[in-house]
Design a protein around this motif. Structure first.
Motif, PDB file in Angstrom:
ATOM      1  N   ALA A 203     -26.709  66.457  21.456  1.00 37.64           N
ATOM      2  CA  ALA A 203     -26.209  66.566  22.831  1.00 37.64           C
ATOM      3  C   ALA A 203     -26.741  67.827  23.498  1.00 37.64           C
ATOM      4  O   ALA A 203     -27.149  67.803  24.665  1.00 37.64           O
ATOM      5  CB  ALA A 203     -24.681  66.568  22.820  1.00 37.64           C
ATOM      6  N   ARG A 204     -26.754  68.952  22.764  1.00 37.27           N
ATOM      7  CA  ARG A 204     -27.260  70.192  23.363  1.00 37.27           C
ATOM      8  C   ARG A 204     -28.730  70.099  23.702  1.00 37.27           C
ATOM      9  O   ARG A 204     -29.206  70.761  24.639  1.00 37.27           O
ATOM     10  CB  ARG A 204     -27.011  71.353  22.387  1.00 37.27           C
ATOM     11  N   ALA A 205     -29.458  69.274  22.962  1.00 36.33           N
ATOM     12  CA  ALA A 205     -30.902  69.108  23.225  1.00 36.33           C
ATOM     13  C   ALA A 205     -31.171  68.416  24.558  1.00 36.33           C
ATOM     14  O   ALA A 205     -32.296  68.465  25.075  1.00 36.33           O
ATOM     15  CB  ALA A 205     -31.550  68.328  22.081  1.00 36.33           C
ATOM     16  N   LEU A 206     -30.156  67.744  25.140  1.00 38.88           N
ATOM     17  CA  LEU A 206     -30.324  67.060  26.423  1.00 38.88           C
ATOM     18  C   LEU A 206     -30.355  68.034  27.597  1.00 38.88           C
ATOM     19  O   LEU A 206     -30.713  67.630  28.723  1.00 38.88           O
ATOM     20  CB  LEU A 206     -29.192  66.057  26.637  1.00 38.88           C
ATOM     21  N   LEU A 207     -29.979  69.290  27.361  1.00 45.63           N
ATOM     22  CA  LEU A 207     -29.909  70.283  28.438  1.00 45.63           C
ATOM     23  C   LEU A 207     -31.125  71.204  28.389  1.00 45.63           C
ATOM     24  O   LEU A 207     -31.613  71.538  27.304  1.00 45.63           O
ATOM     25  CB  LEU A 207     -28.618  71.102  28.294  1.00 45.63           C
ATOM     26  N   PRO A 208     -31.629  71.634  29.551  1.00 49.13           N
ATOM     27  CA  PRO A 208     -31.228  71.181  30.897  1.00 49.13           C
ATOM     28  C   PRO A 208     -31.720  69.760  31.176  1.00 49.13           C
ATOM     29  O   PRO A 208     -32.725  69.324  30.609  1.00 49.13           O
ATOM     30  CB  PRO A 208     -31.891  72.208  31.806  1.00 49.13           C
ATOM     31  N   VAL A 209     -30.997  69.036  32.045  1.00 50.83           N
ATOM     32  CA  VAL A 209     -31.316  67.638  32.337  1.00 50.83           C
ATOM     33  C   VAL A 209     -32.545  67.582  33.249  1.00 50.83           C
ATOM     34  O   VAL A 209     -32.538  68.128  34.350  1.00 50.83           O
ATOM     35  CB  VAL A 209     -30.115  66.937  32.995  1.00 50.83           C
ATOM     36  N   THR A 210     -33.558  66.922  32.745  1.00 52.53           N
ATOM     37  CA  THR A 210     -34.782  66.726  33.559  1.00 52.53           C
ATOM     38  C   THR A 210     -34.924  65.272  33.977  1.00 52.53           C
ATOM     39  O   THR A 210     -35.474  64.967  35.034  1.00 52.53           O
ATOM     40  CB  THR A 210     -36.012  67.159  32.767  1.00 52.53           C
ATOM     41  N   ASP A 211     -34.421  64.364  33.139  1.00 54.40           N
ATOM     42  CA  ASP A 211     -34.453  62.928  33.435  1.00 54.40           C
ATOM     43  C   ASP A 211     -33.016  62.435  33.311  1.00 54.40           C
ATOM     44  O   ASP A 211     -32.508  62.235  32.210  1.00 54.40           O
ATOM     45  CB  ASP A 211     -35.363  62.213  32.438  1.00 54.40           C
TER      46      ASP A 211
ATOM     47  N   VAL B 106     -21.537  69.611  27.446  1.00 51.83           N
ATOM     48  CA  VAL B 106     -22.731  68.781  27.707  1.00 51.83           C
ATOM     49  C   VAL B 106     -22.392  67.692  28.710  1.00 51.83           C
ATOM     50  O   VAL B 106     -23.160  67.422  29.652  1.00 51.83           O
ATOM     51  CB  VAL B 106     -23.259  68.190  26.390  1.00 51.83           C
ATOM     52  N   GLU B 107     -21.221  67.036  28.532  1.00 49.25           N
ATOM     53  CA  GLU B 107     -20.809  65.976  29.468  1.00 49.25           C
ATOM     54  C   GLU B 107     -20.704  66.520  30.882  1.00 49.25           C
ATOM     55  O   GLU B 107     -21.159  65.881  31.848  1.00 49.25           O
ATOM     56  CB  GLU B 107     -19.468  65.404  29.030  1.00 49.25           C
ATOM     57  N   ASP B 108     -20.096  67.700  31.027  1.00 48.05           N
ATOM     58  CA  ASP B 108     -19.937  68.294  32.365  1.00 48.05           C
ATOM     59  C   ASP B 108     -21.282  68.605  32.992  1.00 48.05           C
ATOM     60  O   ASP B 108     -21.470  68.429  34.217  1.00 48.05           O
ATOM     61  CB  ASP B 108     -19.101  69.576  32.262  1.00 48.05           C
ATOM     62  N   ALA B 109     -22.231  69.087  32.175  1.00 48.67           N
ATOM     63  CA  ALA B 109     -23.556  69.417  32.715  1.00 48.67           C
ATOM     64  C   ALA B 109     -24.259  68.171  33.235  1.00 48.67           C
ATOM     65  O   ALA B 109     -24.879  68.176  34.322  1.00 48.67           O
ATOM     66  CB  ALA B 109     -24.395  70.098  31.637  1.00 48.67           C
ATOM     67  N   VAL B 110     -24.203  67.072  32.477  1.00 48.35           N
ATOM     68  CA  VAL B 110     -24.841  65.813  32.913  1.00 48.35           C
ATOM     69  C   VAL B 110     -24.148  65.277  34.157  1.00 48.35           C
ATOM     70  O   VAL B 110     -24.804  64.822  35.110  1.00 48.35           O
ATOM     71  CB  VAL B 110     -24.801  64.777  31.768  1.00 48.35           C
ATOM     72  N   ARG B 111     -22.817  65.338  34.188  1.00 49.44           N
ATOM     73  CA  ARG B 111     -22.071  64.829  35.344  1.00 49.44           C
ATOM     74  C   ARG B 111     -22.397  65.652  36.590  1.00 49.44           C
ATOM     75  O   ARG B 111     -22.475  65.124  37.694  1.00 49.44           O
ATOM     76  CB  ARG B 111     -20.578  64.884  35.041  1.00 49.44           C
ATOM     77  N   LYS B 112     -22.601  66.947  36.446  1.00 49.82           N
ATOM     78  CA  LYS B 112     -22.919  67.791  37.596  1.00 49.82           C
ATOM     79  C   LYS B 112     -24.262  67.399  38.206  1.00 49.82           C
ATOM     80  O   LYS B 112     -24.404  67.322  39.441  1.00 49.82           O
ATOM     81  CB  LYS B 112     -22.952  69.257  37.151  1.00 49.82           C
ATOM     82  N   VAL B 113     -25.245  67.149  37.319  1.00 49.38           N
ATOM     83  CA  VAL B 113     -26.564  66.713  37.830  1.00 49.38           C
ATOM     84  C   VAL B 113     -26.424  65.394  38.561  1.00 49.38           C
ATOM     85  O   VAL B 113     -27.025  65.179  39.632  1.00 49.38           O
ATOM     86  CB  VAL B 113     -27.565  66.595  36.671  1.00 49.38           C
ATOM     87  N   GLU B 114     -25.619  64.494  38.026  1.00 49.11           N
ATOM     88  CA  GLU B 114     -25.424  63.179  38.658  1.00 49.11           C
ATOM     89  C   GLU B 114     -24.752  63.329  40.011  1.00 49.11           C
ATOM     90  O   GLU B 114     -25.136  62.670  41.003  1.00 49.11           O
ATOM     91  CB  GLU B 114     -24.582  62.315  37.732  1.00 49.11           C
ATOM     92  N   ASP B 115     -23.736  64.218  40.106  1.00 54.02           N
ATOM     93  CA  ASP B 115     -23.048  64.442  41.373  1.00 54.02           C
ATOM     94  C   ASP B 115     -23.981  65.025  42.421  1.00 54.02           C
ATOM     95  O   ASP B 115     -23.927  64.652  43.610  1.00 54.02           O
ATOM     96  CB  ASP B 115     -21.858  65.386  41.158  1.00 54.02           C
ATOM     97  N   GLU B 116     -24.812  65.949  41.995  1.00 46.57           N
ATOM     98  CA  GLU B 116     -25.751  66.560  42.957  1.00 46.57           C
ATOM     99  C   GLU B 116     -26.734  65.532  43.499  1.00 46.57           C
ATOM    100  O   GLU B 116     -27.066  65.530  44.687  1.00 46.57           O
ATOM    101  CB  GLU B 116     -26.496  67.709  42.261  1.00 46.57           C
ATOM    102  N   LYS B 117     -27.182  64.642  42.612  1.00 46.91           N
ATOM    103  CA  LYS B 117     -28.121  63.584  43.075  1.00 46.91           C
ATOM    104  C   LYS B 117     -27.433  62.664  44.060  1.00 46.91           C
ATOM    105  O   LYS B 117     -28.019  62.260  45.075  1.00 46.91           O
ATOM    106  CB  LYS B 117     -28.617  62.803  41.881  1.00 46.91           C
ATOM    107  N   TRP B 118     -26.187  62.334  43.817  1.00 50.64           N
ATOM    108  CA  TRP B 118     -25.439  61.455  44.717  1.00 50.64           C
ATOM    109  C   TRP B 118     -25.278  62.099  46.088  1.00 50.64           C
ATOM    110  O   TRP B 118     -25.417  61.432  47.120  1.00 50.64           O
ATOM    111  CB  TRP B 118     -24.092  61.130  44.096  1.00 50.64           C
ATOM    112  N   GLN B 119     -25.005  63.377  46.102  1.00 48.68           N
ATOM    113  CA  GLN B 119     -24.858  64.063  47.376  1.00 48.68           C
ATOM    114  C   GLN B 119     -26.138  64.004  48.191  1.00 48.68           C
ATOM    115  O   GLN B 119     -26.115  63.859  49.409  1.00 48.68           O
ATOM    116  CB  GLN B 119     -24.442  65.525  47.125  1.00 48.68           C
ATOM    117  N   ARG B 120     -27.234  64.154  47.481  1.00 52.61           N
ATOM    118  CA  ARG B 120     -28.517  64.113  48.225  1.00 52.61           C
ATOM    119  C   ARG B 120     -28.841  62.717  48.762  1.00 52.61           C
ATOM    120  O   ARG B 120     -29.460  62.586  49.807  1.00 52.61           O
ATOM    121  CB  ARG B 120     -29.655  64.573  47.308  1.00 52.61           C
ATOM    122  N   SER B 121     -28.406  61.694  48.111  1.00 54.38           N
ATOM    123  CA  SER B 121     -28.738  60.318  48.532  1.00 54.38           C
ATOM    124  C   SER B 121     -27.622  59.646  49.306  1.00 54.38           C
ATOM    125  O   SER B 121     -27.756  58.484  49.691  1.00 54.38           O
ATOM    126  CB  SER B 121     -29.064  59.464  47.290  1.00 54.38           C
ATOM    127  N   ASN B 122     -26.538  60.339  49.581  1.00 58.99           N
ATOM    128  CA  ASN B 122     -25.402  59.760  50.290  1.00 58.99           C
ATOM    129  C   ASN B 122     -25.785  59.476  51.734  1.00 58.99           C
ATOM    130  O   ASN B 122     -26.163  60.385  52.478  1.00 58.99           O
ATOM    131  CB  ASN B 122     -24.242  60.750  50.232  1.00 58.99           C
TER     132      ASN B 122
END
Length: 444
Positions: free
Chosen positions: A322-330, A366-382
Motif C-alpha cells: 500500500a505504501r508503494a502506491l504513494l505518491p499517486v501518479t495513476d 494510504v486510503e486517505d491519500a488516494v481518496r484525496k487525489v480522487e477528490d481533487e480530480k473530481w473538483q477539477r472536472s465538476n
C-alpha cells in the motif's frame, strides 16, 4: 550572801529527789547562786523581783547538790527557749510555736527552777510577736500558693472543657483521650501535694472538671458507637459487592464482564469506608475476584495474540504494498491496486492487540491519500465548478473593458488624478483575471 528577804510561799514545791543526782558543773552553779539559796534543812529558794520563792526541798544533800538540781531544771527550760528562738530565726514552720511558748511560760511560772526566771520570761514574751510575724508570712505564702494552685486547677479545667467542647466529628480521639488522662493525673497530683483550695472552691472546680470529663466520655462513646454502626453498614455493602465480583470472576464474556467490573468499581468508590483493618481486608477480597477475571482474560488474549502473529506478518506485507502506491501518479491503477489490498487485508484476519491500532492507522493513511487525489480530480472536472469559473471570467473581462474605456476618457480629458486611480484599479482587475484563467486551465 546578803541577808535574805522573807521567803514567799512556794507555788508548787517539788518533792525531794529519791537519790542525789550528779553534781552540776561549776559554770551552772555560778550562774545559779545569784538567784537563790539553800537552807540548812534542804529548802531551795529562787529570788524573783527581790522576793524569795520556794523552789522545792532537797534534804540530805550538800548545798551545791541542791542548787545544781534546780539549776539544771532551769537550764533544761532555757535550752528549749533557745531552740525555739533558733527555729523562729530560721523561719521554721510556726505550727504549735505559740503553744510551746505558753507551755514554757507555764513551766517558768511554777518557779520550781533556779535561775534568772524574769529574763527567761522576757525572752519567751519576745518570741510571741516574732512568731505572729512568722505566722502572717506563712499565711501570705499559703495564700499565694493557694492562688497559684487555683490558677493551675483553673487551667486544667479550662483545657478539659475546651477538649470536651470540640466537634466529635473532628476530634482526634487518641490524642484527646491521652491528654484528658494527663489532665486527670495533674488534678490528682495537685490534690495530693498542693495547698488546699477550700471546700467551696475545690468543689466548684471539681464539678466543672467532672462535667467536662463526663461530656467528653459521652461524645466519645457516641462517636465510636456511630462509627461501629457505619463500619457494619459499610462492611455489609462491600460484602455484597464482593459477592457480585466473585460471581463474575469465572465469566468468559470478556467485554461485557469488564464493563460490569468497571461499574462495580464505581459503586465500591461510592460506598462508605469501613475501619482501616476491615476495609483493607475487604478490598483484598474484592481485588482478588477482579484479578481472577482479568488474569483469565489476559491469558486468553495472549493465546489469541500468538495465533494472530501469522496474520500480522501478512498485513505488514500488505502495508508495504500500500505504501508503494504513494505518491499517486495513476489514480485508476492506484484505486484498483488498493481495492485488491483491502480484500486481502480482510481475508488475513485479526492481528495481536498490541499492533492493531498501528497497522489500521497506516492503512488508513494510504486510503486517505488516494481518496484525496480522487477528490481533487473530481473538483477539477465538476461541471458546476467549470461553469462558475467561466461566468466569473466573462464578468471580469467585461469589467476590465469598462475600466479601460474610463481610463482613456480620463486621459483624454486631462483628469490625471482620476486617471491614476483608474490605472490602479485596472492593474488589480488584470491580476485577478490572470489568476482565474490559470484556475480554469487546471479544471480541464
Amino acid at each position: 550572801m546578803p541577808a535574805a528577804p522573807a521567803p514567799a510561799p512556794a507555788s508548787n514545791p517539788g518533792p525531794a529527789p529519791a537519790a542525789a543526782p550528779a553534781l552540776a558543773s561549776p559554770e551552772t552553779l555560778e550562774r545559779a547562786r545569784p538567784f537563790g539559796r539553800v537552807t540548812e534543812d534542804g529548802h531551795v529558794y529562787v529570788v524573783v523581783d527581790g522576793e524569795e520563792v520556794l523552789c522545792g526541798q532537797f534534804p540530805d544533800a550538800t548545798e551545791d547538790e541542791a542548787l545544781g538540781y534546780f539549776a539544771r531544771k532551769f537550764e533544761d527550760v532555757e535550752a528549749q527557749v533557745a531552740l525555739l528562738e533558733q527555729r523562729v530565726a530560721a523561719g521554721a514552720p510556726s505550727s504549735d510555736m505559740l503553744k510551746t511558748v505558753d507551755h514554757l511560760v507555764e513551766q517558768v511560772a511554777q518557779r520550781n527552777m533556779l535561775g534568772d526566771v524574769k529574763a527567761l520570761e522576757a525572752r519567751l514574751e519576745a518570741l510571741r510577736p516574732a512568731i505572729r510575724e512568722l505566722e502572717a508570712a506563712e499565711r501570705a505564702a499559703h495564700e499565694a500558693q493557694r492562688a497559684q494552685n487555683v490558677a493551675a486547677r483553673e487551667a486544667i479545667v479550662a483545657e478539659a472543657e475546651k477538649i470536651a467542647a470540640q466537634d466529635p466529628q473532628r476530634t482526634q480521639w487518641k490524642q484527646a483521650s491521652a491528654r484528658m488522662a494527663e489532665l486527670f493525673e495533674q488534678w490528682k497530683a495537685h490534690q495530693k501535694s498542693g495547698v488546699r483550695l477550700g471546700r467551696s472552691a475545690e468543689e466548684a472546680l471539681w464539678k466543672r472538671f467532672r462535667t467536662a470529663r463526663t461530656t467528653f466520655d459521652k461524645h466519645r462513646r457516641a462517636f465510636f458507637s456511630q462509627l461501629d454502626a457505619d463500619n457494619a453498614e459499610a462492611k455489609k455493602a462491600k460484602e455484597a459487592l464482593i459477592a457480585e465480583a466473585e460471581a463474575l470472576s469465572g465469566s468468559t464474556d470478556w467485554g461485557a464482564t469488564a464493563g460490569e467490573y468497571r461499574q462495580l468499581m464505581d459503586r465500591w468508590k461510592q460506598t462508605k469506608r469501613a475501619s482501616k483493618k476491615d476495609d483493607d481486608a475487604l478490598w483484598t477480597r474484592f481485588r482478588a475476584a477482579q484479578d481472577r477475571f482479568f488474569e483469565a482474560r489476559k491469558a486468553a488474549n495472549d493465546q489469541l495474540d500468538q495465533e494472530f502473529e501469522g496474520n500480522l506478518a501478512v498485513k505488514e506485507q500488505l502495508l508495504a504494498e500500500a505504501r508503494a502506491l504513494l505518491p499517486v501518479t495513476d489514480l485508476k491503477a492506484a484505486k484498483r491496486a488498493l481495492g485488491d489490498i483491502l480484500d486481502r487485508w480482510e481475508q488475513a484476519g485479526k492481528v495481536p492487540r498490541a499492533h492493531m491500532r498501528r497497522v489500521e492507522a497506516e492503512l488508513r493513511t494510504v486510503e486517505d491519500a488516494v481518496r484525496k487525489v480522487e477528490d481533487e480530480k473530481w473538483q477539477r472536472s465538476n461541471p458546476e465548478t467549470k461553469a462558475r469559473s467561466n461566468s466569473m471570467l466573462a464578468q471580469l473581462e467585461a469589467k476590465i473593458e469598462d475600466q479601460e474605456a474610463a481610463l482613456a476618457k480620463a486621459q483624454a480629458g486631462g483628469d490625471t488624478r482620476r486617471a491614476a486611480k483608474l490605472e490602479g484599479e485596472l492593474a488589480t482587475s488584470r491580476q485577478w483575471l490572470e489568476t482565474l484563467r490559470r484556475s480554469a486551465a487546471d479544471l480541464h
